[in-house]
Design an enzyme around this catalytic site. Structure first.
Site, mmCIF file in Angstrom:
data_model
loop_
_atom_site.group_PDB
_atom_site.id
_atom_site.type_symbol
_atom_site.label_atom_id
_atom_site.label_comp_id
_atom_site.label_asym_id
_atom_site.label_seq_id
_atom_site.Cartn_x
_atom_site.Cartn_y
_atom_site.Cartn_z
ATOM 1 N N GLU A 169 -2.979 3.751 -68.308
ATOM 2 C CA GLU A 169 -3.678 3.448 -69.567
ATOM 3 C C GLU A 169 -2.878 2.550 -70.519
ATOM 4 O OE1 GLU A 169 -6.734 3.865 -70.247
ATOM 5 O OE2 GLU A 169 -7.376 5.413 -68.822
ATOM 6 N N SER A 223 -8.231 -3.426 -72.678
ATOM 7 C CA SER A 223 -9.611 -3.333 -73.180
ATOM 8 C C SER A 223 -9.646 -3.158 -74.690
ATOM 9 C CB SER A 223 -10.350 -2.177 -72.488
ATOM 10 O OG SER A 223 -9.731 -0.948 -72.793
ATOM 11 N N HIS A 282 -9.551 -1.320 -66.187
ATOM 12 C CA HIS A 282 -9.092 -0.665 -64.956
ATOM 13 C C HIS A 282 -9.310 -1.468 -63.673
ATOM 14 C CE1 HIS A 282 -7.812 3.179 -66.542
ATOM 15 N NE2 HIS A 282 -8.926 3.306 -67.236
ATOM 16 N N HIS A 295 -14.154 -0.908 -70.969
ATOM 17 C CA HIS A 295 -12.842 -0.351 -70.642
ATOM 18 C C HIS A 295 -12.654 -0.263 -69.122
ATOM 19 C CE1 HIS A 295 -9.361 2.337 -70.740
ATOM 20 N NE2 HIS A 295 -10.024 3.177 -69.968
HETATM 21 N N1 H2B Z 1 -12.669 11.600 -67.383
HETATM 22 C C1 H2B Z 1 -13.342 10.459 -67.341
HETATM 23 N N2 H2B Z 1 -14.650 10.478 -67.066
HETATM 24 N N3 H2B Z 1 -12.734 9.276 -67.566
HETATM 25 C C2 H2B Z 1 -11.420 9.187 -67.827
HETATM 26 O O1 H2B Z 1 -10.891 8.089 -68.012
HETATM 27 C C3 H2B Z 1 -10.669 10.390 -67.878
HETATM 28 C C4 H2B Z 1 -11.354 11.622 -67.658
HETATM 29 N N4 H2B Z 1 -9.362 10.404 -68.101
HETATM 30 N N5 H2B Z 1 -10.674 12.794 -67.748
HETATM 31 C C5 H2B Z 1 -8.543 11.540 -67.819
HETATM 32 C C6 H2B Z 1 -9.265 12.823 -68.171
HETATM 33 C C7 H2B Z 1 -7.196 11.282 -68.444
HETATM 34 O O2 H2B Z 1 -7.242 11.374 -69.841
HETATM 35 C C8 H2B Z 1 -6.022 12.124 -67.966
HETATM 36 C C9 H2B Z 1 -5.822 12.154 -66.507
HETATM 37 O O3 H2B Z 1 -6.084 13.413 -68.514
HETATM 38 FE FE FE Z 2 -9.187 4.663 -68.808
#
Ligand code: H2B
Ligand code: FE
Length: 308
Positions: A214, A233, A174, A169
């Site tokens: 996302e 992904s 990203h 992913h």
């Molecule tokens: N933490 C981690 N480690 N990876 C992420 O992709 C992630 C996160 N996404 N915390 C965040 C929350 C996202 O779901 C949003 C900003 O809440």
């Molecule tokens: Fe992500």
């Protein structure tokens, strides 16, 4: 008073102490839940991320043949779809990653190499992460052009499914976009708006993040293409999102901020952006409507945030 927020990159070293969910805590319905070898591997990779401090070289993981085989299945499946489904920015960068960072079906790239490439392209860098960060911490990091990346891979029993972010992913979804200058700026705008923001505003910014970084779609000439990492992904959702089944509406941060969404099924609704440049302006204008008793400015020379 405003919630605490990081002022310089090393302040993010404190995030590791407040992860909400560790990378080795698997739910009962996780494909690797009953596999002790997989669980020990996850614990090992979590431990490596735990001791990371800003400025150090990013830890290199010696991936096993089984892990690399899982990556290979995902890599081949997804890259075959990118030609017709990924946005042009993603298509432009992936060959550069193959050339510079050893992206290949038989090799899982190392985040140290990837981070160096990103730094040269747009000034973004990666940080290893132990598990799930709070939305606030995760978004705050974007202000510094820092993206938190996992290093473990999904369970080999279900190569096309993962309930959580994994290295496929992060690296296929990203990373390519963070090498694009306009997307890079857009993403940092969300981060800057999140510094010291109220809990309600963090929730709204996290929802905007969801519908763009996302699960975003963008218009490209006569076509609609995917740029969101959750789509790029996911083999299944990448096909689905461009079909006529889901609803598609023009991107509007004010609407996206409060839009409800499911997290365990395909999205019923996608926002379609006009361009990353325009998205950046839209998010900046939207952020200006949020109440914050101070302004922030990122100083790229010192890599720190100035509070005005
Ligand atoms: N933490 C981690 N480690 N990876 C992420 O992709 C992630 C996160 N996404 N915390 C965040 C929350 C996202 O779901 C949003 C900003 O809440
Ligand atoms: Fe992500």
């Amino acid at each position: 008073t405003a919630p605490w927020f990081p002022r310089k990159k090393s302040d993010m070293d404190t995030f590791a102490e407040k992860v909400m969910e560790y990378g080795d805590e698997l739910d009962a319905d996780h494909p690797g839940f009953t596999d002790p070898v997989y669980r020990e591997r996850r614990a090992e990779i979590t431990r490596i991320a735990k001791t990371y401090k800003y400025g150090q070289e990013l830890p290199r993981i010696q991936y096993t043949a089984q892990e690399t085989a899982t990556w290979g299945i995902v890599y081949k499946k997804l890259t075959a779809l990118y030609k017709t489904h990924a946005c042009r920015e993603h298509q432009y960068v992936l060959p550069l990653l193959e050339h510079n960072c050893a992206y290949a079906p038989d090799n899982i790239p190392q985040i140290e190499d990837v981070s160096r490439f990103m730094k040269e392209s747009t000034g973004w860098t990666l940080r290893p992460v132990m598990g799930l960060l709070s939305s606030r911490d995760f978004l705050n990091a974007l202000a510094f052009r820092v993206f938190h990346s996992t290093q473990y891979i999904r369970h080999h029993s279900q190569p096309l499914y993962t309930p959580e972010p994994d290295v496929c992913h992060e690296l296929l979804g990203h990373v390519p976009l963070y090498a694009d200058p306009d997307f890079a700026d857009f993403s940092q705008e969300i981060g800057l708006a999140s510094l010291g923001a109220s809990d309600e505003d963090i929730e709204k910014l996290a929802t905007i993040y969801w519908f763009t970084v996302e699960f975003g779609l963008c218009r490209q000439g006569d076509e609609v293409r995917a740029y969101g990492a959750g789509l790029l992904s996911s083999f299944g959702e990448l096909e689905y999102c461009l079909s006529d089944k889901p609803q598609k509406v023009p991107f509007d941060p004010k609407l996206a901020a409060t839009q409800k969404y499911p997290i365990t099924e395909y999205q019923p609704l996608y926002f379609v952006a006009h361009s990353f440049k325009e998205m950046k302006e839209q998010v900046r204008d939207y952020a200006a409507t949020m109440q914050r008793p101070f302004a922030v400015r990122y100083n790229a020379l010192t890599e720190s945030v100035e509070v005005l």
